[in-house]
Design a protein around this motif. Structure first.
Motif, PDB file in Angstrom:
ATOM      1  N   ILE A 219       0.820  -1.293  -0.027  1.00 15.51           N
ATOM      2  CA  ILE A 219      -0.094  -0.189   0.051  1.00 15.51           C
ATOM      3  C   ILE A 219       0.849   1.298  -0.066  1.00 15.51           C
ATOM      4  O   ILE A 219       2.014   1.054   0.357  1.00 15.51           O
ATOM      5  CB  ILE A 219      -0.836  -0.003   1.082  1.00 15.51           C
ATOM      6  CG1 ILE A 219      -0.146  -0.169   2.669  1.00 15.51           C
ATOM      7  CG2 ILE A 219      -1.837  -1.190   1.116  1.00 15.51           C
ATOM      8  CD1 ILE A 219      -1.058  -0.161   3.723  1.00 15.51           C
ATOM      9  N   GLU A 220       0.422   2.307  -0.300  1.00 20.91           N
ATOM     10  CA  GLU A 220       1.047   3.768  -0.302  1.00 20.91           C
ATOM     11  C   GLU A 220       1.552   3.769   1.296  1.00 20.91           C
ATOM     12  O   GLU A 220       0.586   3.442   2.142  1.00 20.91           O
ATOM     13  CB  GLU A 220       0.090   4.753  -0.650  1.00 20.91           C
ATOM     14  CG  GLU A 220       0.565   6.208  -0.805  1.00 20.91           C
ATOM     15  CD  GLU A 220      -0.466   7.221  -1.114  1.00 20.91           C
ATOM     16  OE1 GLU A 220       0.028   8.306  -0.813  1.00 20.91           O
ATOM     17  OE2 GLU A 220      -1.520   6.871  -1.610  1.00 20.91           O
ATOM     18  N   ASN A 221       2.668   4.221   1.358  1.00 17.54           N
ATOM     19  CA  ASN A 221       3.568   4.532   2.579  1.00 17.54           C
ATOM     20  C   ASN A 221       4.157   3.399   3.354  1.00 17.54           C
ATOM     21  O   ASN A 221       4.856   3.434   4.129  1.00 17.54           O
ATOM     22  CB  ASN A 221       2.276   4.833   3.618  1.00 17.54           C
ATOM     23  CG  ASN A 221       2.731   5.636   4.855  1.00 17.54           C
ATOM     24  OD1 ASN A 221       3.470   6.611   4.694  1.00 17.54           O
ATOM     25  ND2 ASN A 221       2.449   5.578   6.213  1.00 17.54           N
ATOM     26  N   ARG A 426      -9.283  -1.925   5.946  1.00 19.33           N
ATOM     27  CA  ARG A 426      -8.687  -0.752   5.434  1.00 19.33           C
ATOM     28  C   ARG A 426      -7.669  -0.690   4.704  1.00 19.33           C
ATOM     29  O   ARG A 426      -7.182  -0.183   3.819  1.00 19.33           O
ATOM     30  CB  ARG A 426      -8.634   0.340   6.514  1.00 19.33           C
ATOM     31  CG  ARG A 426      -9.862   0.835   7.242  1.00 19.33           C
ATOM     32  CD  ARG A 426      -9.630   1.330   8.596  1.00 19.33           C
ATOM     33  NE  ARG A 426      -9.065   3.014   8.547  1.00 19.33           N
ATOM     34  CZ  ARG A 426      -8.783   3.576   9.399  1.00 19.33           C
ATOM     35  NH1 ARG A 426      -8.627   3.090  10.672  1.00 19.33           N
ATOM     36  NH2 ARG A 426      -8.315   4.802   9.306  1.00 19.33           N
ATOM     37  N   MET A 427      -6.894  -1.676   5.101  1.00 20.27           N
ATOM     38  CA  MET A 427      -5.512  -1.933   4.578  1.00 20.27           C
ATOM     39  C   MET A 427      -5.644  -2.773   3.096  1.00 20.27           C
ATOM     40  O   MET A 427      -4.961  -2.630   2.255  1.00 20.27           O
ATOM     41  CB  MET A 427      -4.462  -3.068   5.384  1.00 20.27           C
ATOM     42  CG  MET A 427      -3.802  -2.001   6.440  1.00 20.27           C
ATOM     43  SD  MET A 427      -2.536  -2.864   7.262  1.00 20.27           S
ATOM     44  CE  MET A 427      -1.136  -3.048   6.340  1.00 20.27           C
ATOM     45  N   ARG A 429      -8.480  -2.399   1.449  1.00 21.55           N
ATOM     46  CA  ARG A 429      -8.969  -1.614   0.534  1.00 21.55           C
ATOM     47  C   ARG A 429      -7.935  -0.623  -0.124  1.00 21.55           C
ATOM     48  O   ARG A 429      -8.004  -0.021  -1.423  1.00 21.55           O
ATOM     49  CB  ARG A 429      -9.944  -0.610   1.226  1.00 21.55           C
ATOM     50  CG  ARG A 429     -11.231  -1.189   1.386  1.00 21.55           C
ATOM     51  CD  ARG A 429     -12.305  -0.091   2.029  1.00 21.55           C
ATOM     52  NE  ARG A 429     -12.590   0.954   0.809  1.00 21.55           N
ATOM     53  CZ  ARG A 429     -12.988   2.084   1.403  1.00 21.55           C
ATOM     54  NH1 ARG A 429     -13.720   2.213   2.258  1.00 21.55           N
ATOM     55  NH2 ARG A 429     -13.089   3.029   0.451  1.00 21.55           N
ATOM     56  N   SER A 430      -6.977  -0.584   0.732  1.00 19.82           N
ATOM     57  CA  SER A 430      -5.935   0.402   0.458  1.00 19.82           C
ATOM     58  C   SER A 430      -4.562  -0.162  -0.639  1.00 19.82           C
ATOM     59  O   SER A 430      -3.790   0.488  -1.163  1.00 19.82           O
ATOM     60  CB  SER A 430      -5.134   1.207   1.403  1.00 19.82           C
ATOM     61  OG  SER A 430      -5.916   1.866   2.229  1.00 19.82           O
ATOM     62  N   CYS A 431      -4.885  -1.576  -0.975  1.00 24.58           N
ATOM     63  CA  CYS A 431      -3.777  -2.281  -1.548  1.00 24.58           C
ATOM     64  C   CYS A 431      -3.525  -1.638  -3.102  1.00 24.58           C
ATOM     65  O   CYS A 431      -4.514  -1.628  -3.689  1.00 24.58           O
ATOM     66  CB  CYS A 431      -4.244  -3.736  -1.754  1.00 24.58           C
ATOM     67  SG  CYS A 431      -3.515  -4.765  -0.289  1.00 24.58           S
ATOM     68  N   LEU A 460      -0.217   2.445   7.373  1.00 27.45           N
ATOM     69  CA  LEU A 460      -1.218   3.169   6.332  1.00 27.45           C
ATOM     70  C   LEU A 460      -0.818   4.708   6.090  1.00 27.45           C
ATOM     71  O   LEU A 460      -0.351   5.241   6.856  1.00 27.45           O
ATOM     72  CB  LEU A 460      -2.756   3.076   6.796  1.00 27.45           C
ATOM     73  CG  LEU A 460      -3.720   1.771   6.927  1.00 27.45           C
ATOM     74  CD1 LEU A 460      -4.530   1.841   7.767  1.00 27.45           C
ATOM     75  CD2 LEU A 460      -4.163   1.531   5.418  1.00 27.45           C
ATOM     76  N   THR A 463      -3.374   9.885   5.665  1.00 22.97           N
ATOM     77  CA  THR A 463      -4.646  10.522   5.096  1.00 22.97           C
ATOM     78  C   THR A 463      -5.822   9.456   5.363  1.00 22.97           C
ATOM     79  O   THR A 463      -7.121   9.678   5.691  1.00 22.97           O
ATOM     80  CB  THR A 463      -4.788  10.716   3.518  1.00 22.97           C
ATOM     81  OG1 THR A 463      -4.198   9.707   2.823  1.00 22.97           O
ATOM     82  CG2 THR A 463      -3.886  12.092   3.311  1.00 22.97           C
ATOM     83  N   VAL A 464      -5.324   8.009   5.666  1.00 17.00           N
ATOM     84  CA  VAL A 464      -6.337   7.288   6.045  1.00 17.00           C
ATOM     85  C   VAL A 464      -6.353   6.994   7.288  1.00 17.00           C
ATOM     86  O   VAL A 464      -7.404   6.871   7.819  1.00 17.00           O
ATOM     87  CB  VAL A 464      -5.977   5.854   5.343  1.00 17.00           C
ATOM     88  CG1 VAL A 464      -6.797   4.654   5.559  1.00 17.00           C
ATOM     89  CG2 VAL A 464      -5.931   6.158   3.687  1.00 17.00           C
TER      90      VAL A 464
END
Length: 529
Positions: A219-221, A426-427, A429-431, A460, A463-464
């Protein structure tokens, strides 16, 4: 047996460059005879280690320094025996650490050492604090990977060096280079829909379309190690992508020797050995962990009473009960919460516990807030529950502990991290790409791999999930703890990954699930009503 032990002492002395006089040898043998045969080596090493702190005038060990060391060790042993009796009767072996009190360490890349941050850490950090958050995390993982045999530069160049070593190149050096290179950087989205890899030198746009990835949620980050090559367009095409490799806990502890990263205090080698022995004997100690106890729902309280009744009747009651939020079925905010009612509900919980005298007398109760519980903000880490809500409960259970989220617990030598947050959904979803199914298709195992390799509980984007910039170190998992306990609404799971025990309790109010954990053997018992 004595002749064998005698030769063993002489050999160990010789290895350390000492010769030992017969009288001094007899003194050591007398001390070692107090231990069982399996503990002989440790006892000899203990004496010799202490002798090295003595100002020995020559390489010949005389009887006087040995007598001084042995007397000191016997006095310490007597003190530990007293403490052992006290610990076994009062659960004082358990130390709860609020993460806001954990020391902050920074890595100096030039001197290659960690140093403790001094001065205040304001909750509201300035702009440089946000930059430091990313830089400190990158340096933490880069110093870890620098010791890994696959990514460290060989001391002597040979024909095989180029095949065995994957030396990390700074991103800045990719300009004008041809061929494959290994780089390490954080994935960031500097432009909408365009992802970049950044390190301390530069950033480069990346193409992940054909990347072969390892286990984990990318994920981003997150910080990744990637192999790829520069295209003519100035884009770095990634061919292989994975997380920085893990480092064995003992190796990390050697690097940070004498520094208290966990927050539970540091111990000498002798104290650690003694605590480890006490830990082995604590076979009856048990932690019971429940997440999501909705105090405003009679059904949830009824189920809790059944669980407490069950543990009230067992031969040895649990040492520690950990109650993690949310403690209300609705988010606690001014719009839809009656705080005076919630305060009374905490008082009712106190009455329920006090009605079980064996649990009240012999167990400790730890309360950790959930993401929707009352507090100053949703940013991590979260402070303990407000005193206004907990006062009624403390009238019945005066020694109840209210701590931060995440929270750390030290049990003799063991380090346990508790974290209540709904992260898995949430993780996922952020993939940026679907997780690899080569090794496992279980989302929980991918999640555990991600947080352990990132050495961070919540990788994460800010922003999330907002994080208090100056307190990001409270979420670090370095050196890796023995156990990570997650309170996530996702289904109950347990997974042992590279020696780290990790499990999720599930939701008690919704699924009636909880966990019984024996820290002595790291045995996880997934339970439900």
């Amino acid at each position: 047996m004595n002749a064998i032990t005698k030769k063993k002492v002489q050999k160990k002395c010789k290895i350390r460059g000492y010769n030992i006089k017969p009288e001094a040898l007899d003194e050591i043998l007398s001390f070692v005879s107090r231990f069982e045969r399996s503990e002989e080596d440790e006892a000899i090493d203990l004496v010799l280690d202490q002798l090295e702190h003595e100002s020995l005038k020559s390489a010949i060990i005389d009887v006087e320094p040995v007598q001084r060391v042995v007397n000191l060790l016997l006095e310490a042993d007597a003190a530990e025996e007293t403490f052992d009796t006290f610990a076994s009767s009062s659960s004082s072996a358990i130390g709860v650490i609020d993460v806001f009190l954990v020391p902050k360490y920074k890595y100096d890349a030039i001197r290659r050492i960690f140093y403790q941050h001094t001065g205040s850490l304001p909750i509201h950090g300035d702009a440089p604090a946000k930059t430091a958050l990313y830089r400190d995390m990158f340096l933490l993982l880069s110093q870890r990977i620098s010791r890994h045999q696959d990514f460290s530069r060989p001391a002597f160049e040979s024909e095989l060096s180029q095949f065995r070593s994957c030396e990390i190149s700074p991103i800045q050096s990719l300009v004008g280079q041809k061929g494959r290179r290994w780089v390490m950087g954080v994935i960031s989205q500097l432009e909408d829909g365009h992802f970049y890899l950044e390190d301390l030198t530069a950033s480069v746009e990346i193409n992940l379309s054909d990347a072969n990835i390892t286990t984990g949620l990318f994920i981003e980050n997150t910080i990744v190690v990637a192999e790829g090559e520069m295209l003519v367009e100035g884009i770095f095409k990634i061919l292989t992508c994975g997380f920085p490799p893990l480092e064995d806990r003992d190796k990390s502890l050697q690097v940070v020797a004498g520094q208290d990263f966990f927050g539970g205090g540091t111990f000498t080698k002798e104290e650690t050995i003694r605590l480890a022995e006490m830990e082995k004997r604590a076979v009856n100690d048990m932690f019971v962990i429940l997440s999501e106890i909705w105090l405003d729902k009679e059904e949830a309280l009824g189920k809790l009473e059944i669980v407490l009744d069950g543990f009230e009747s067992v031969e040895v009651v649990p040492s520690l009960f950990v109650f993690m939020g949310n403690f209300c079925s609705k988010p606690c905010n001014l719009a839809n919460s009656d705080y005076s009612s919630l305060r009374l509900q905490f008082g009712k919980l106190g009455q329920i516990i006090a009605a079980r005298p064996r649990l009240k007398e012999n167990s400790r109760f730890l309360f950790i807030p959930g993401p929707d519980d009352a507090g100053p903000s949703t940013a991590l880490p979260r402070c303990a529950l407000p005193k206004y809500l907990t006062e009624e409960l403390q009238k019945y259970i005066p020694e109840a502990i209210f701590s931060s989220n995440p929270c750390r617990v030290k049990f003799y030598t063991q380090e346990v991290v508790f974290f209540r947050q709904d992260l898995l959904y949430r993780m996922r979803r952020s993939c940026l790409m679907p997780p690899s199914v080569t090794e496992t298709a279980d989302p929980f195992q991918h999640f555990v791999a991600t947080i352990t390799h990132q050495s961070h509980l919540c990788p994460l984007p800010l922003t999330v999930q907002p994080i208090i910039w100056n307190y990001d170190h409270c979420l670090h998992l370095y050196p890796t703890p023995h156990t990570i306990v997650l309170g996530d609404r996702s289904p109950q799971k347990a997974f042992k990954y590279t020696g780290i025990t990790c499990f999720n309790t599930g939701s008690f109010s919704e699924d009636s699930t909880f966990v019984a954990y024996r820290p002595c053997s790291q045995e996880v018992e997934l339970s439900s009503l």
